[in-house]
Design a protein around this motif. Structure first.
Motif, short mmCIF file in Angstrom:
data_model
loop_
_atom_site.label_atom_id
_atom_site.label_comp_id
_atom_site.label_asym_id
_atom_site.label_seq_id
_atom_site.Cartn_x
_atom_site.Cartn_y
_atom_site.Cartn_z
N ALA A 93 0.82 -1.22 0.00
CA ALA A 93 0.00 0.00 0.00
C ALA A 93 0.85 1.26 0.00
CB ALA A 93 -0.92 -0.01 1.22
N ALA A 125 -6.61 8.79 1.79
CA ALA A 125 -6.20 7.96 0.65
C ALA A 125 -5.29 6.83 1.13
CB ALA A 125 -5.49 8.82 -0.39
N THR A 126 -4.40 7.13 2.05
CA THR A 126 -3.52 6.10 2.60
C THR A 126 -4.32 5.04 3.34
OG1 THR A 126 -1.71 7.68 2.79
CG2 THR A 126 -1.55 5.68 4.14
N GLN A 128 -7.34 4.12 2.81
CA GLN A 128 -8.04 3.29 1.83
C GLN A 128 -7.10 2.31 1.14
OE1 GLN A 128 -11.46 3.14 1.39
NE2 GLN A 128 -10.81 1.28 0.36
N ARG A 129 -5.90 2.78 0.78
CA ARG A 129 -4.91 1.88 0.15
C ARG A 129 -4.54 0.75 1.11
NH1 ARG A 129 -2.14 6.45 -0.99
NH2 ARG A 129 -0.36 5.76 0.24
N ASP A 132 -7.45 -1.74 1.34
CA ASP A 132 -7.52 -2.57 0.13
C ASP A 132 -6.44 -3.65 0.14
OD1 ASP A 132 -9.65 -1.02 -0.71
OD2 ASP A 132 -8.45 0.16 -2.15
N ALA A 133 -5.24 -3.28 0.52
CA ALA A 133 -4.14 -4.26 0.55
C ALA A 133 -4.37 -5.31 1.63
CB ALA A 133 -2.80 -3.55 0.78
#
Length: 179
Positions: A93, A125-126, A128-129, A132-133
């Motif tokens: 991420a 944004a971080t 969310q990344r 997701d990862a």
């Protein structure tokens, strides 16, 4: 398609089948999913054995791939433990500076502290990344609390001022000398 999206789609189909008038339909659908999962899990296990090195370690590219990692976790075949997979997800991420403060395996809660600054939009944004990862690499993580580390206090310089030049005709202590 991500593992998380696939799981949502399968669950939606099973929910639709569960609403069917014939009670054998949802039972048959669940049996089908279980049989397919077992079949694919067995195949993935054999594939993992075939591509692994002599010491039994799979190639790093397999473990870095989000889809493959998600499948391995789903089938209980991933060779890494949860903390290692969490660290891998953070690297994936782009949040390698995030420090794991606590992971509660019983609840799936992960508390992270991120070193360095950043604006709120960047933090969102971080986050969310990272989520997701984690969905692929460590799906047992069900909640992420990402905190920014407190900024370092400013450095205070303790010392004396450089001496000011003494005006002509002044005493060394800076007072004007008597005429």
């Amino acid at each position: 398609m991500s593992a998380e999206e696939t799981a949502r789609r399968v669950e939606a189909v099973l929910d639709r089948l569960a609403a069917h008038d014939d009670p054998d339909v949802p039972a048959a659908a669940e049996e089908l999913v279980r049989d397919l999962m077992e079949f694919y899990g067995t195949g993935l296990g054999r594939l993992l054995t075939l591509v692994s090195t002599a010491d039994g370690t799979p190639p790093p590219a397999l473990l870095d791939d989000a889809c493959v990692a998600g499948l391995l976790v789903l089938h209980g075949l991933h060779p890494e433990d949860a903390p290692t997979r969490i660290a891998r997800a953070l690297r994936t991420a782009g949040a390698a500076d995030a420090v794991v403060e606590e992971f509660d395996a019983s609840t799936g809660a992960l508390r992270l502290r991120r070193e360095g600054g950043g604006c709120g939009g960047t933090a969102d944004a971080t986050r969310q990344r990272i989520a997701d990862a984690l969905a692929c690499h460590a799906p047992e993580v069900t909640g992420v609390d990402l905190r920014q580390a407190a900024p370092a206090p400013p450095l205070l310089q303790i010392g004396t001022r450089p001496p000011e030049p003494v005006p002509a005709g002044a005493a060394p202590d800076g007072r004007t000398a008597a005429p």
